[in-house]
Design a protein around this motif. Structure first.
Motif, PDB file in Angstrom:
ATOM      1  N   VAL A   1      14.661   2.492  22.136  1.00 30.71           N
ATOM      2  CA  VAL A   1      14.136   3.972  22.418  1.00 30.71           C
ATOM      3  C   VAL A   1      14.644   4.369  23.183  1.00 30.71           C
ATOM      4  CG1 VAL A   1      11.829   5.508  22.742  1.00 30.71           C
ATOM      5  CG2 VAL A   1      12.248   4.437  20.688  1.00 30.71           C
ATOM      6  N   VAL A   2      14.170   3.770  24.207  1.00 30.61           N
ATOM      7  CA  VAL A   2      14.753   3.685  25.905  1.00 30.61           C
ATOM      8  C   VAL A   2      16.200   3.597  25.994  1.00 30.61           C
ATOM      9  CG1 VAL A   2      15.289   1.813  27.894  1.00 30.61           C
ATOM     10  CG2 VAL A   2      13.056   1.949  27.001  1.00 30.61           C
ATOM     11  N   LEU A   3      17.081   3.163  24.676  1.00 28.74           N
ATOM     12  CA  LEU A   3      18.511   2.874  24.706  1.00 28.74           C
ATOM     13  C   LEU A   3      18.895   4.130  24.250  1.00 28.74           C
ATOM     14  CD1 LEU A   3      19.710  -0.283  24.161  1.00 28.74           C
ATOM     15  CD2 LEU A   3      20.274   0.363  26.109  1.00 28.74           C
ATOM     16  N   THR A   4      18.427   4.767  23.301  1.00 29.38           N
ATOM     17  CA  THR A   4      18.864   6.168  23.057  1.00 29.38           C
ATOM     18  C   THR A   4      18.801   7.651  23.726  1.00 29.38           C
ATOM     19  OG1 THR A   4      17.802   5.752  19.848  1.00 29.38           O
ATOM     20  CG2 THR A   4      17.842   8.052  20.512  1.00 29.38           C
ATOM     21  N   LEU A   5      17.342   7.211  24.147  1.00 28.13           N
ATOM     22  CA  LEU A   5      17.382   7.641  25.523  1.00 28.13           C
ATOM     23  C   LEU A   5      18.040   7.642  26.314  1.00 28.13           C
ATOM     24  CD1 LEU A   5      14.698  10.154  26.481  1.00 28.13           C
ATOM     25  CD2 LEU A   5      13.362   8.564  27.621  1.00 28.13           C
ATOM     26  N   VAL A   6      17.932   7.224  26.506  1.00 31.58           N
ATOM     27  CA  VAL A   6      19.311   6.562  27.740  1.00 31.58           C
ATOM     28  C   VAL A   6      20.287   7.476  27.418  1.00 31.58           C
ATOM     29  CG1 VAL A   6      21.319   5.467  29.148  1.00 31.58           C
ATOM     30  CG2 VAL A   6      18.485   5.504  29.369  1.00 31.58           C
TER      31      VAL A   6
END
Length: 417
Positions: free
Chosen positions: A231-236
């Protein structure tokens, strides 16, 4: 996060990954497929002011047709991704490209901006098939640093699209109206459909396919959303993309209305930004030999924030004129060029068992955020400061998110030992 992701990636069987000329050909084919989205978005950018005049609407309403395209690209990926995991990569790709061709032809006769916006949404859905399948194929065959390297090469191929698209669009406008742009897009869709049929082999064998029924698909999406690192990598990745969409959405109005460039000059300046993206993405391959993808992303976002603040200051004060706008913009887009291949590669490396669905969620998030950002530039004034602020804000939030996550995981790692 970074070392764990890369260790899992290195365990993949890379013996089946194409090499030599086979890899070059694959990158060219996938680059052509991914380019359909940018071509669909960018080719009509020089025509936005003309569309607003011809359809008797406002510039903000004309920009909403861009939002429709981005929404279609996002929603289409959510549907096509699971379908490609269930049916294989080729069939959803061909069907989606056919939808794109049909929508492009209907745009030729759109009577008002509302109908054009709806058709642009459908056009985006069709283009989504090409983009999500191309990303899934990369994950089928590569992982970790190899995937980041291939994605960097894809950006080189894909980078030709934003360079040429506004220039092609401007050339079309010299000979016909803005509707002619959609006739060309329909022809490109047909050409890419033939590429998919004759040049792309199936990369997902039946033994690795997943069920296409609703509940398992929803469970897969749920498992992805529960993976904090994904989720974090997708958001970034999405926040990095939002900076690019801010530029795409506002550049035609800023450069033509504020700085007085004509349609051909706009195409040239727009291409300079694409050169920055391409150059950064190719230098990224060199950096991957020395640094981890996560570290590159973190430092690139830091650079984007700094250059973004310079851009905000210069556009707000008017200092430097056109050069004061273009030079910091070049470096800001270059910084984004390091984010775009690395963050998605890290995210997709975590879920090879559902590459299509993971790529769909990644792409949908990117384009959903882009759809929200595109009209925001218009709401804030469609001028240089509005565009600079939205670009910088996306990079800043991405940097804070990634830095905070890495810091928290380092603390957790220390506590665990």
């Amino acid at each position: 996060m970074d070392s764990a992701t890369l260790s899992r990636a290195s365990s993949a069987d890379e013996s089946v990954s194409p090499a030599g000329w086979a890899r070059v050909r694959l990158i060219l084919v996938l680059g052509a497929l991914i380019a359909l989205g940018p071509l669909t978005i960018d080719m009509y950018l020089p025509a936005l002011p003309a569309i607003a005049d011809d359809l008797l609407t406002t510039s903000s309403a004309a920009q909403l047709t861009l939002t429709g395209t981005l929404l279609g690209l996002g929603l289409g990926q959510l549907v096509v991704g699971p379908l490609s995991d269930a049916l294989g990569r080729r069939r959803p790709l061909v069907a989606g490209t056919a939808v794109h061709v049909l929508a492009s032809l209907l745009c030729l006769v759109a009577p008002n901006v509302a109908v054009l916006g709806a058709l642009r949404l459908l056009q985006g859905v069709g283009a989504a098939a090409a983009m999500v399948v191309a990303m899934a194929v990369v994950r089928d065959l590569f992982t970790g640093r190899a995937a980041a390297t291939v994605l960097s090469r894809l950006m080189l191929v894909m980078g030709v699209a934003p360079i040429l698209a506004p220039t092609i669009g401007a050339g079309i406008l010299l000979r016909t109206s803005w509707r002619g742009v959609f006739a060309v897009l329909a022809g490109l869709g047909v050409a890419l459909m033939l590429v998919a049929v004759f040049l792309l082999k199936e990369t997902l064998p039946p033994a690795r396919r997943r069920t296409g029924s609703v509940r398992p698909v929803l469970r897969t999406y749920r498992s992805l959303l529960l993976d904090r690192q994904f989720v974090v990598l997708t958001l970034v990745a999405a926040l990095g993309m939002s900076a690019l969409f801010s530029y795409v959405s506002g550049s035609s109005f800023v450069l033509q209305d504020h700085y007085g460039l004509d349609q051909q000059e706009f195409g040239l300046v727009f291409g300079i930004g694409a050169v920055a993206l391409i150059g950064a993405s190719q230098f990224n391959v060199v950096l991957l030999g020395r640094f981890s993808p996560a570290r590159i992303v973190l430092h690139a976002l830091s650079a984007a924030v700094v250059t973004g603040l310079v851009l905000v200051t210069l556009t707000a004060t008017g200092a430097g004129g056109l050069l004061g706008f273009v030079i910091p913009l070049f470096f800001l887009l270059g910084a984004v060029g390091f984010v775009l291949p690395n963050a998605p590669a890290l995210a997709l490396s975590r879920h090879g068992e559902a590459a299509g669905t993971a790529a769909a969620l990644l792409g949908a998030t990117q384009f959903a955020l882009g759809a929200a950002i595109a009209p925001l530039v218009g709401v804030l004034g469609n001028d240089g400061p509005a565009m600079a602020i939205t670009m910088t804000a996306g990079a800043a939030v991405g940097w804070v998110t990634l830095a905070a996550t890495l810091r928290a995981e380092r603390r957790t790692g220390v506590a665990g030992h």
